[in-house]
Design a protein around this motif. Sequence first.
Motif, mmCIF file in Angstrom:
data_model
loop_
_atom_site.group_PDB
_atom_site.id
_atom_site.type_symbol
_atom_site.label_atom_id
_atom_site.label_comp_id
_atom_site.label_asym_id
_atom_site.label_seq_id
_atom_site.Cartn_x
_atom_site.Cartn_y
_atom_site.Cartn_z
ATOM 1 N N VAL A 142 9.190 37.985 -38.474
ATOM 2 C CA VAL A 142 7.928 38.126 -37.723
ATOM 3 C C VAL A 142 6.821 37.324 -38.401
ATOM 4 C CG1 VAL A 142 6.164 39.763 -36.972
ATOM 5 C CG2 VAL A 142 8.585 40.378 -36.810
ATOM 6 N N HIS A 143 6.780 37.375 -39.714
ATOM 7 C CA HIS A 143 5.777 36.620 -40.473
ATOM 8 C C HIS A 143 5.941 35.121 -40.231
ATOM 9 C CE1 HIS A 143 2.880 36.385 -43.888
ATOM 10 N NE2 HIS A 143 3.441 35.188 -44.051
ATOM 11 N N VAL A 144 7.171 34.645 -40.220
ATOM 12 C CA VAL A 144 7.420 33.219 -39.972
ATOM 13 C C VAL A 144 6.959 32.834 -38.575
ATOM 14 C CG1 VAL A 144 9.209 31.463 -39.698
ATOM 15 C CG2 VAL A 144 9.353 33.089 -41.577
ATOM 16 N N GLY A 145 7.358 33.629 -37.580
ATOM 17 C CA GLY A 145 7.056 33.275 -36.200
ATOM 18 C C GLY A 145 5.583 33.322 -35.860
ATOM 19 N N LEU A 146 4.873 34.339 -36.348
ATOM 20 C CA LEU A 146 3.479 34.515 -35.948
ATOM 21 C C LEU A 146 2.474 33.988 -36.965
ATOM 22 C CD1 LEU A 146 3.664 38.103 -34.388
ATOM 23 C CD2 LEU A 146 3.922 35.869 -33.268
ATOM 24 N N ARG A 147 2.770 34.091 -38.256
ATOM 25 C CA ARG A 147 1.827 33.636 -39.276
ATOM 26 C C ARG A 147 2.050 32.167 -39.634
ATOM 27 N NH1 ARG A 147 -0.381 37.790 -42.359
ATOM 28 N NH2 ARG A 147 -1.530 36.121 -43.420
ATOM 29 N N TRP A 148 3.264 31.825 -39.973
ATOM 30 C CA TRP A 148 3.546 30.452 -40.371
ATOM 31 C C TRP A 148 3.520 29.484 -39.182
ATOM 32 C CZ3 TRP A 148 8.055 30.365 -44.497
ATOM 33 C CH2 TRP A 148 7.611 31.022 -45.661
ATOM 34 N N ASN A 149 4.011 29.946 -38.034
ATOM 35 C CA ASN A 149 4.131 29.040 -36.883
ATOM 36 C C ASN A 149 3.217 29.387 -35.717
ATOM 37 O OD1 ASN A 149 6.119 27.211 -37.839
ATOM 38 N ND2 ASN A 149 7.741 28.694 -37.418
ATOM 39 N N GLY A 150 2.364 30.390 -35.870
ATOM 40 C CA GLY A 150 1.531 30.818 -34.743
ATOM 41 C C GLY A 150 0.605 29.734 -34.225
ATOM 42 N N ILE A 151 -0.223 29.164 -35.097
ATOM 43 C CA ILE A 151 -1.161 28.107 -34.679
ATOM 44 C C ILE A 151 -0.396 26.876 -34.201
ATOM 45 C CG2 ILE A 151 -3.016 26.576 -35.442
ATOM 46 C CD1 ILE A 151 -3.828 29.491 -35.145
ATOM 47 N N TYR A 152 0.661 26.535 -34.918
ATOM 48 C CA TYR A 152 1.496 25.392 -34.525
ATOM 49 C C TYR A 152 2.054 25.592 -33.117
ATOM 50 C CZ TYR A 152 5.959 22.906 -34.155
ATOM 51 O OH TYR A 152 7.029 22.160 -33.714
ATOM 52 N N ALA A 153 2.584 26.773 -32.836
ATOM 53 C CA ALA A 153 3.165 27.040 -31.525
ATOM 54 C C ALA A 153 2.110 26.983 -30.423
ATOM 55 C CB ALA A 153 3.859 28.402 -31.526
ATOM 56 N N LEU A 154 0.921 27.487 -30.705
ATOM 57 C CA LEU A 154 -0.136 27.461 -29.701
ATOM 58 C C LEU A 154 -0.552 26.033 -29.380
ATOM 59 C CD1 LEU A 154 -2.090 29.026 -27.923
ATOM 60 C CD2 LEU A 154 -3.663 29.163 -29.864
ATOM 61 N N ILE A 155 -0.700 25.207 -30.416
ATOM 62 C CA ILE A 155 -1.052 23.799 -30.198
ATOM 63 C C ILE A 155 0.040 23.103 -29.390
ATOM 64 C CG2 ILE A 155 -1.392 21.572 -31.357
ATOM 65 C CD1 ILE A 155 -2.680 23.136 -33.664
ATOM 66 N N CYS A 156 1.281 23.305 -29.786
ATOM 67 C CA CYS A 156 2.400 22.684 -29.064
ATOM 68 C C CYS A 156 2.454 23.167 -27.620
ATOM 69 C CB CYS A 156 3.716 22.992 -29.765
ATOM 70 S SG CYS A 156 3.978 22.108 -31.309
ATOM 71 N N ALA A 157 2.215 24.466 -27.404
ATOM 72 C CA ALA A 157 2.278 25.020 -26.057
ATOM 73 C C ALA A 157 1.250 24.370 -25.142
ATOM 74 C CB ALA A 157 2.075 26.529 -26.103
ATOM 75 N N LEU A 158 0.052 24.161 -25.659
ATOM 76 C CA LEU A 158 -1.004 23.543 -24.840
ATOM 77 C C LEU A 158 -0.678 22.081 -24.527
ATOM 78 C CD1 LEU A 158 -4.148 25.087 -26.589
ATOM 79 C CD2 LEU A 158 -3.119 25.761 -24.402
ATOM 80 N N VAL A 159 -0.225 21.342 -25.547
ATOM 81 C CA VAL A 159 0.104 19.932 -25.327
ATOM 82 C C VAL A 159 1.310 19.801 -24.403
ATOM 83 C CG1 VAL A 159 0.794 17.773 -26.437
ATOM 84 C CG2 VAL A 159 -0.876 19.267 -27.548
#
Length: 468
Positions: A439-456
Amino acid sequence: MVDTRKTDGLAGLLLVATTVCVAAFEWGGGRVFAHASALTAVSALALLSLHVARSRRAFLLIGLVLSALALARLPDGLDAIRRALASSAFIIAFFSALTSLRSAAISARPIADCGAFLSSQPPGRRYLALTLGGALFGIILLYGAITLLGSLATGARDDATPEVRRIRIRRMMVAIQRGFIATLPWSPLTFAIAISTSLVPGSSWAGALLPCLVSGLILAGAGWALDTAVKPKLTGPRPVFTPPEGRWIAKLAPLLALLALLGTIITGLHLWTGVRVVGVVMVVVPVLSLLWMAQQDVAARQTHVLRHVARRAWDYGFVELPAMRAEIVLLAMAGFIGTLGAALSAPLIADAGIDLSGVSPYLLLLALFWVIPITGQIGMNPILSASLILPLLPAPASLGISPAAIITAITAGWALSGATSPFTASTMLVGNYGGVSAVHVGLRWNGIYALICALVLSGWICAVAAYL
């Protein structure tokens, strides 16, 4: 509980038989091979289920309940079950074929040397090196890429302070993971491509390759840009680093040569025979794996090469493959439940008067893209989500979009689920090497990254739908 040694041999035989039957059907062998693969797949799953956790057996129970509902509520319930079994058999065959390459690669010295070279790069280029490594190794090793590079990245002798080591491990592990997921949208050796192209009418790997490759570049590029822009602050001095010995071309040459050979043979046979790419993969990958094992023995001056390769092939089919029972049961039942669930849902949607052909295609594509990583947060495997949703969508032509647009949306969402879902193997492996929870990896380590990728990626999906 029955001793695994008494059932693994038979289970391995059934898994190999399933692979052979599905490959024969893909190459035009006739319906008899499809029926045979369904029978061997069910038998294999029954044996493998004797030695899996209760959470995996729950999928089998759900499958039985859905089968009973299909027979009771659907006029073509038996045909729906057959289609679901065909999906399970296909997944078993594809998984068995792909992991044979991983089995051959693990013992290849040049592969290990290449991984060590990439993981020991200096900080200025380490992220890009490990992203590249995660992508290249991910194509041939699947999740084994994270295991190999992760063990090299975290197991090397390190005299840095605990603070520096903690930051370094985080940056290295997310680089490996993001490189790995960047291959999911476009590589023909991934379930994302295999499943989506099987379920979307008129789609093909070649037709979706270009937009899906751009999705992969977005996933990899966004990770590098974020790592470059957001530098961690250290309270102490930066450690001195000694660059590794060796040249990039020399270290990467064996891996690149293998990938070039794979790509050339698969693409060439696909264009020459007209067989689907996934069908070509099921034949080419195991054969190439055997040849690679033989090459390793010849290079090591092994005596009795044929006998040794035959022993390794036997061990893979009857020892290694059945040992992956948890993954096989999960993946195969995800396909079965999704396919049968879609068949049961279709009449309900029709009775409710819901006509998806009247919905904006852009809205449908974005919903398809976002639902995969969102449902991944509650434990839904992307295979289950895709198998459940894609059969319910109208044909691409009726929506006024190309099949490639749907493939782009589903595979991009699949990749993001691989970075954020705490139930995926990639996230759990990264958490294990990083000393944190999935959970820490998915939301903390990759949370901002995933949001940026999702928008692009949302913008890219709309562009593909509008112009392709």
